[in-house]
Design an enzyme around this catalytic site. Structure first.
Site, short mmCIF file in Angstrom:
data_model
loop_
_atom_site.label_atom_id
_atom_site.label_comp_id
_atom_site.label_asym_id
_atom_site.label_seq_id
_atom_site.Cartn_x
_atom_site.Cartn_y
_atom_site.Cartn_z
N CYS A 158 18.22 49.79 3.18
CA CYS A 158 18.48 51.40 2.99
C CYS A 158 19.71 51.67 2.92
CB CYS A 158 17.91 51.53 4.42
SG CYS A 158 18.20 50.61 6.11
N LYS A 167 11.17 3.28 3.01
CA LYS A 167 11.04 4.71 3.23
C LYS A 167 11.36 5.20 1.45
CE LYS A 167 9.59 6.41 6.63
NZ LYS A 167 9.58 7.00 7.71
N LYS A 216 2.22 4.49 1.43
CA LYS A 216 2.31 5.09 3.22
C LYS A 216 2.46 6.83 2.51
CE LYS A 216 5.41 5.03 6.81
NZ LYS A 216 5.25 6.20 7.90
N GLU A 276 1.23 -0.39 0.33
CA GLU A 276 -0.47 0.37 -0.12
C GLU A 276 0.80 1.39 0.37
OE1 GLU A 276 -2.38 0.04 4.01
OE2 GLU A 276 -2.68 -2.53 3.44
N CYS A 292 18.44 45.37 10.52
CA CYS A 292 18.44 46.23 10.34
C CYS A 292 17.72 47.49 11.04
CB CYS A 292 17.71 47.15 8.76
SG CYS A 292 17.52 48.77 8.56
N CYS A 327 13.98 52.67 7.20
CA CYS A 327 14.29 51.10 6.37
C CYS A 327 13.13 51.19 5.08
CB CYS A 327 14.63 50.40 7.18
SG CYS A 327 15.06 48.64 5.50
N ASP A 384 1.52 10.44 3.70
CA ASP A 384 2.25 11.30 4.62
C ASP A 384 1.20 11.96 5.32
OD1 ASP A 384 4.19 12.26 5.98
OD2 ASP A 384 5.38 12.97 4.32
N CYS A 437 22.78 47.02 5.51
CA CYS A 437 20.57 46.80 5.01
C CYS A 437 21.36 46.93 3.66
CB CYS A 437 19.96 47.36 5.60
SG CYS A 437 18.53 47.08 5.33
N TYR A 473 -6.63 2.24 6.49
CA TYR A 473 -6.11 1.16 6.01
C TYR A 473 -5.97 -0.72 6.84
CZ TYR A 473 -2.81 3.52 9.15
OH TYR A 473 -2.33 4.05 10.04
#
Ligand code: IVH
Length: 663
Positions: A404, A307, A114, A112, A419, A424, A116, A401, A221
């Site tokens: 600015c 997996k 799997k 089957e 910053c 800014c 998630d 930054c 399942y």
């Protein structure tokens, strides 16, 4: 009348059939609009005749119960986990182990997908869905019945009046996940990292209305407690017969080679599924063989989860871009030569902060390994230094930054580059967007694009400028009609009436979310008091830890922020938090009360509100300090604990009598 009842019943059956075709069979029989028309027709009839509303009506999946916390449910049979397998060699070893344990049996496997998501157990009694729980620690899970009832693919009433438990996986389809994250992005909310986290967060909501909106789905399942079932294949067929959602891609394999072919097929094709899978589950098909093979402490010996390897691919790092957030944190983002990982194109990856960049030792132009392990934001996991060409330089976070061009700063023991310039541009645009967002002051018409335009045109440069916008100037802008300008100005004016918690949230203080804003509003009652908050007070508040307290004090120690708050007050935004009037002269006043189990007449939240209004303190767990436990239906461990501690316990009826006495 009888005709209406019949009409409702027919509509319910028809809509449920269409839902089944859509969600379970993945084979819609009618268009969405047709479905909506029938749904609305049913809603109308039910509104006029609530006495005919059926329990399995699709309109009853909206979720109307708000819980204070989840009750616990002890699983009748523990929910085990699966051993993991990572390669075909390990799979062949699993096959040999199985065959050694049952040398005389011919072993067939069922494979089957799997899924998630997160494991769920659902109980049906006489064909009705009566309870549902998460896996929890395998022995005790959380009661998520109300939330499971909002999932369209799970029948609330079975075709036959059977009693059994089913187990499966609740998941969020990829499309729903993307929509949800888009919505969260628009609201300045933290994004879910992957569909699995989003599914878990959506199922574990105390307010089932929120779950109902999330478009969760499920696959079943296994069936527990039906002795007539002979094999896993039989179980899946029976579940299908009951119109339970069974993933159609399972396959009976006569040997391990067929299992490996199945795995190879899905490794290639999993990207085409509309939901995430993280592997393949391989189970011995026959139940009698399963019993012979048995279990370890944690998992069955007759099954394993293969997996999928996490996908890692190498690509070129073209550049590092920097983005300045509303709190001034500058986040580095890797710009990559686009590659396809798990079916989607990846051209950016987060580099988080200067510490991660240093650890990776990044040079622009490097070949880097990028991983997408179910996360939406891929990660740069390492640099292939062997492929580094000469003349490249180590990337160092800038000291200026990007928005600015002012000097950045770094705090001690803190990985973030910040910053601090109050002017800014990027920071201010993000601040204004947050201030106006739906979860904050909800100023309609002030989305990202409008804010950016107003900023670029020099009409606003700080949030406070929103309150002195000039109508004529706005109308002169492209794509701003008189009507939309008036609506915007009205929305800004109305925002002045926002409650204190919303205003505190709108300030955009680092680590101060909606919940903390509410707690702060309850504590400080107005902005003036809030500006004078002290560390002592803050860390003594529920749900405000040291980090949040530090962020708040950091924010309040900045004179620009204080000026901003004072400006808000002076333009009339000075909300007073309303403390609910408490009646202290009654039997509940001063008592510590715990609510448990299901209440019928009231929701637990309503009961809580009532008790608090009458001076009681409502807490979540039973301790020696508890004075009274109000136990509704199916009260579990809390009731037992109260009895053990000799605490007064009353049922809902007795509570109703006491309420009448108070009035
Ligand atoms: S069978 C004894 N079948 O994978 C455990 N599990 O540890 C039997 N899962 O959280 C589980 N898809 O919820 C089984 N088709 C599937 C599954 C599946 C997903 C999850 C399960 C559990 C984990 C296994």
């Amino acid at each position: 009348m009888i005709q209406i009842k019949e009409e409702i019943s027919k509509l319910v059956s028809l809509l449920n059939k269409y839902s089944y075709d859509y969600y379970v069979e993945d084979n819609p029989q009618i268009s969405d609009t047709e479905y909506d028309t029938l749904y609305k027709q049913l809603e109308k009839l039910e509104e006029k005749h609530p006495e005919f509303i059926l329990e399995n009506s699709p309109t009853q999946r909206v979720g109307d119960k708000v819980l204070d916390e989840f009750e616990k449910i002890t699983h009748k049979v523990p929910m085990l986990s699966l051993s993991n397998t990572f390669s075909t060699e390990e799979l062949r070893e699993f096959d040999s182990r199985v065959k050694k344990l049952v040398p005389n049996d011919k072993v067939e496997y069922i494979c089957e997908l799997k899924i998630d998501g997160l494991a769920i157990s659902i109980n049906y009694e006489n064909g009705k869905l009566v309870s549902a729980a998460t896996r929890g620690d395998g022995t005790v899970g959380e009661d998520v019945t109300e939330n499971i009832k909002t999932i369209f693919s799970i029948p609330k009433v079975l075709k036959e009046k059977r009693s059994f438990e089913v187990r499966g996986e609740v998941y969020l389809p990829r499309k729903s996940f993307e929509l949800l994250n888009k919505e969260r992005e628009n609201n300045n909310e933290v994004l879910f990292a992957n569909p699995r986290n989003a599914a878990a967060g959506s199922l574990r909501q105390l307010d089932s209305k929120i779950t109902a909106k999330r478009r969760l789905s499920a696959f079943i399942y296994s069936i527990v407690g039906d002795d007539s079932i002979m094999s896993q294949e039989h179980a899946l067929n029976i579940a299908e017969d009951y119109e339970l959602p069974v993933n159609p891609n399972f396959k009976l394999c006569k040997d391990i080679d067929e299992v490996i072919s199945y795995i190879n097929y899905w490794t290639e094709n999993k990207k085409d599924l509309p939901y995430d899978i993280d592997g393949i589950v391989i189970k011995v098909n026959s139940y009698s063989t399963q019993e012979e093979i048995g279990y370890t402490q944690k998992s069955p010996r007759w099954a394993t989860a293969y997996k999928f390897p996490e996908e890692e691919l190498a690509t070129k790092l073209l550049d590092v871009e920097l983005s300045v957030g509303r709190t001034g944190i500058i986040t580095p983002v890797a710009i990559l030569d686009p590659i396809i990982i798990s079916g989607s194109t990846v051209s950016k990856a987060s580099l988080h902060n200067k510490d991660i960049i240093n650890e990776l030792d990044i040079h622009i132009g490097d070949m880097v390994v990028v991983k997408k392990a179910g996360e939406i934001i891929p990660k740069v996991v390492r640099v292939i230094k062997e492929l580094r060409t000469e003349g490249t330089n180590k990337y160092i976070m800038p000291t200026i930054c990007p928005s600015c061009k002012e000097q950045t700063y770094v705090k001690e023991n803190d990985p973030f580059t910040r910053c601090k310039n109050p002017d800014c541009p990027d920071q201010n645009i993000r601040k204004i967007i947050h201030f106006a967002s739906r979860e904050a002051l909800n100023i309609e018409g002030l989305g990202d694009k409008v804010v950016a335009t107003l900023y670029e045109q020099g009409i606003i440069s700080h949030t406070i400028d929103l309150f002195s916008l000039d109508r004529t100037r706005l109308i002169s802008l492209d794509r701003m009609g008189e009507k939309s300008v008036d609506n915007l100005l009205n929305a800004i004016e109305n925002a002045k009436q926002s409650s204190l918690d919303k205003v505190i949230f709108a300030l955009g203080i680092l680590n101060v979310g909606k919940k903390a804003s509410k707690i702060l509003a309850e504590k400080y009652l107005n902005l003036t008091n809030f500006m004078n908050a002290t560390l002592d007070e803050l860390i003594n508040l529920d749900d405000v830890g040291q980090i949040t307290a530090d962020s708040i004090l950091d924010y309040l120690s900045d004179e620009n922020n204080i000026r901003f708050i004072n400006d808000l007050i002076s333009i009339g935004m000075n909300p007073q938090y309303e403390i609910k009037e408490v009646n202290t002269d009654n039997i509940f006043a001063g008592k510590t009360v715990v609510l448990t189990g299901k209440l019928v007449e009231l929701t637990r939240n309503e009961a809580k509100e009532y008790l608090e209004k009458n001076g009681a303190k409502v807490t979540g767990s039973v301790t020696s300090k508890t004075d009274l436990v109000i136990a509704g239906e199916k009260a579990g461990s809390k009731l037992a604990k109260a009895e053990q501690l000799g605490i007064e316990v009353i049922n809902e009826e007795q509570f109703a009598i006491m309420v009448r006495e108070v009035q």
